[in-house]
Structure formats: C-alpha cells, structure tokens
Scaffold this active site. Structure first.
Site, PDB file in Angstrom:
ATOM      1  N   ARG A   1      68.160  47.122  20.183  1.00 14.07           N
ATOM      2  CA  ARG A   1      66.868  47.610  19.731  1.00 14.07           C
ATOM      3  C   ARG A   1      67.086  48.748  18.740  1.00 14.07           C
ATOM      4  O   ARG A   1      67.920  49.632  18.967  1.00 14.07           O
ATOM      5  CB  ARG A   1      66.016  48.102  20.912  1.00 14.07           C
ATOM      6  CG  ARG A   1      65.423  46.981  21.757  1.00 14.07           C
ATOM      7  CD  ARG A   1      64.380  46.202  20.971  1.00 14.07           C
ATOM      8  NE  ARG A   1      63.722  45.150  21.736  1.00 14.07           N
ATOM      9  CZ  ARG A   1      64.141  43.893  21.811  1.00 14.07           C
ATOM     10  NH1 ARG A   1      65.255  43.526  21.178  1.00 14.07           N
ATOM     11  NH2 ARG A   1      63.461  43.001  22.508  1.00 14.07           N
TER      12      ARG A   1
ATOM     13  N   GLU B   1      60.279  46.901  12.228  1.00 16.19           N
ATOM     14  CA  GLU B   1      60.626  45.534  11.836  1.00 16.19           C
ATOM     15  C   GLU B   1      59.375  44.800  11.373  1.00 16.19           C
ATOM     16  O   GLU B   1      58.333  44.898  12.036  1.00 16.19           O
ATOM     17  CB  GLU B   1      61.277  44.800  13.010  1.00 16.19           C
ATOM     18  CG  GLU B   1      62.620  45.386  13.410  1.00 16.19           C
ATOM     19  CD  GLU B   1      63.286  44.640  14.557  1.00 16.19           C
ATOM     20  OE1 GLU B   1      62.721  43.621  15.036  1.00 16.19           O
ATOM     21  OE2 GLU B   1      64.362  45.074  14.986  1.00 16.19           O
TER      22      GLU B   1
ATOM     23  N   HIS C   1      67.081  40.685  12.638  1.00 15.62           N
ATOM     24  CA  HIS C   1      66.827  40.430  14.063  1.00 15.62           C
ATOM     25  C   HIS C   1      66.935  38.941  14.377  1.00 15.62           C
ATOM     26  O   HIS C   1      66.026  38.327  14.943  1.00 15.62           O
ATOM     27  CB  HIS C   1      65.459  40.971  14.480  1.00 15.62           C
ATOM     28  CG  HIS C   1      65.372  41.254  15.953  1.00 15.62           C
ATOM     29  ND1 HIS C   1      64.475  42.157  16.493  1.00 15.62           N
ATOM     30  CD2 HIS C   1      66.068  40.746  17.015  1.00 15.62           C
ATOM     31  CE1 HIS C   1      64.606  42.195  17.818  1.00 15.62           C
ATOM     32  NE2 HIS C   1      65.574  41.340  18.146  1.00 15.62           N
TER      33      HIS C   1
END
Length: 326
Positions: A234, A263, A282
C-alpha cells in the site's frame, strides 16, 4: 436460493460474476466509484464487491438492505469498517488469493532495478552503445532481501528470493518460527535491524493507522546507499516526500513501486520524474490466474455470508453474532 443484487464497484473477472449468478445473485456494475454514485446505486443491494476503491460510510448509510461487503484482495483500508460493523454489515477479504502474483511482481521490480531494464531498453532504441559501460548493474545472488511483513505474500516472496540465491531476512513478530523455516528466511529482530542489513527492502504489511508512514526519513537514512526499496503493498506505508528526497540525494539506489498514496498516480507527481524509480500501476495482483482466483474467492465468501455460513477472510469478526438478518 439467495436472491438480490450485488453491486460490483470495480470490474472483477467473469468467473466471480458466474459464481454470484449460480448462487442466485444479480451482479450490478456501478457506473462510477465516487461516493455519491455508490450511495445512489447501492440502494436495494444485499451485497457489494469492491477492489482498491473500497466502500465509504455514506454509501453504507444509504444501504438498508446491505448484508456483506466483499473485498477483492487483501487491503481493506478504504472500506469504512467501523460504519459497517455498527450497521451489522459483514466485511470479508481474500488474503492469499493473489499472493503468488504479487510476489512475482515484487521480484520483477527487483530485477528491473538491478538490471536497469528501463534504461537498457531506451538505450537500444536510441542506438546508445555507451549504456553498458556507464550503468551500474547488480548481481542478486548472495544479497540480502529484507521483507517487512511476513504474511502470505511475504512468505511467497521469501520462497522466490531464496530460490534465486538471495539471503532472506524477514520481520514478522507474530509469525511462528515454522513460517520462517518453511520459506527459507531468517527472522529479523526489528525493522531497524532489517533496514540496516538488507540490500533490498520490500514491504508486505497492511495499511493501518500504525503502519501509515512506516518508512520515512529516519528509516530511509538507515538503509544502505546502494539498497533498493520495493513496495507492492500500500502506498501509504511510505512517506513519499521523504522517498523523493532520498532518491534525489542518492541516499538509496532506487525504488520499485506498484502502489502509491494517491492512485492513479497523477502524471505531474514528483515520483514520475524520478530516474531512480520504476513505477507500475498497482498491477501486482492483476495476472489472469490471480484475477480468477480472487474473484471466485470474493464471490464465494459473499455467498457464504448470505447463506448464513461464517466465512473465511472475516475482517470484522465482532459483527458476526449481530449481523443483519436476511
């Protein structure tokens, strides 16, 4: 048979949708991921499946029929868990379902940094034959890979690292000794000790109030100047401003990041200008195999809750005796 709509906040693999339909649920894709849209479109839904967007308190308040929130993945930091628990809504996640793929992404970032792959690719395309004479390349065998966190993904990463000839040092104080032995890792006494010793530091802990900003200026200063920092967990685990300072000053050799505090990462973010950083969007858990496994697992746990079966991956176990009835 279980019936009712299940709001799909972000797309999941068709295998998961099929699992919901087979149980009698109606997958209903959300038209957006903003809080206002979710609050409007969750009306009448008995279940929700979300990914990294999470699910906000306002949407929970607007969902009197909601019984369960399924998280496609491990991280639940963007789910309003306290609000869900207060409302009697069960929250489930899927730890381990994407562990192998995220571990592979970790190794991919390590290789990309050690072998300077982005720069090597650009040099060939530009006809620049000086690259191999001016760039520092790193042999990984014999180096120390330090893992902060030793759950399913940390252990999968340890096994891959050990197979490559890396010495694996891991910090996971709640894990039994057998986990370290089975993964070929040595237990680190503390995070500080790991940071000072590792040639590669990789983060594998969830984002919680205690771990937010876990790696800041003081921690980066403890790392070796030729060390790499990897994050596939994270973004909030790292103080990004401190990391940018360290990269610009050369106090660490590089960073491989698959996750960010915001993000998607804005195109004008200072991290995007860092030559010492390799950035991916990601995608660690986004291989076809991981997407199938995670979607099926998330759907299966949602179905379990609605069928009255206590599920695996129960995030808020205190709610189970007081959960909303169908």
């Amino acid at each position: 048979m279980i019936t009712g709509p299940c709001l799909i906040v972000q797309p999941i693999h068709a295998a998961g949708l099929d699992r919901l339909r087979a149980a009698g649920l109606e997958p209903r894709p959300a038209s957006g991921t903003d809080a206002e849209t979710l609050a409007r479109e969750v009306a009448g839904c008995v279940a929700v499946i979300t990914r990294n967007t999470g699910f906000p308190a306002g949407a929970i308040a607007a969902a009197p029929d909601l019984r369960v929130i399924g998280v496609h993945g491990t991280g639940t930091d963007h789910v309003a868990k306290a609000a869900a628990t207060e409302a009697g809504i069960v929250v489930v996640n899927t730890p381990g379902a994407n562990a192998v793929s995220v571990a592979e992404q970790t190794l991919a970032l390590i290789f990309a940094l050690a072998k300077a792959l982005p720069g090597a690719d650009r040099s060939v395309r530009a006809g620049d034959d000086s690259f191999k004479f001016t760039t520092r390349l790193v042999e990984l065998a014999g180096l120390t890979l330090g893992l902060v966190g030793f759950g399913a993904i940390g252990q999968a990463t340890a096994r891959l690292g050990a197979a490559l000839g890396l010495r694996v040092l891991a910090y996971g104080p709640s894990r039994p000794d057998a986990d370290f032995a089975n993964a070929g890792a040595v237990r680190a006494a503390s995070i500080d000790a790991l940071l000072a010793e590792a040639d590669i530091v990789s983060l594998h802990v969830p984002l919680t109030p205690e771990t937010r900003g876990l790696i800041g200026r003081a921690q980066l200063a403890r790392m070796k100047r030729d060390a790499f920092l990897i994050n596939t967990s994270r973004g909030g685990l790292i103080d990004e401003a401190a990391l940018i300072e360290a990269l610009e000053a050369g106090t660490i050799a590089g960073a491989g990041l698959d996750v960010f505090a915001q993000e998607p990462l804005p195109a004008d973010h200072p991290l995007a200008r860092q030559a010492r950083a390799i950035l991916t969007p990601h995608v660690g858990g986004s291989t076809e195999a991981a997407l199938i496994r995670t979607a099926e697992t998330a759907a299966g746990r949602v179905v379990d809750v609605l069928a009255g079966r206590r599920p695996a991956g129960l995030v808020n176990p205190d709610v189970w005796p007081h959960r909303r009835a169908l």
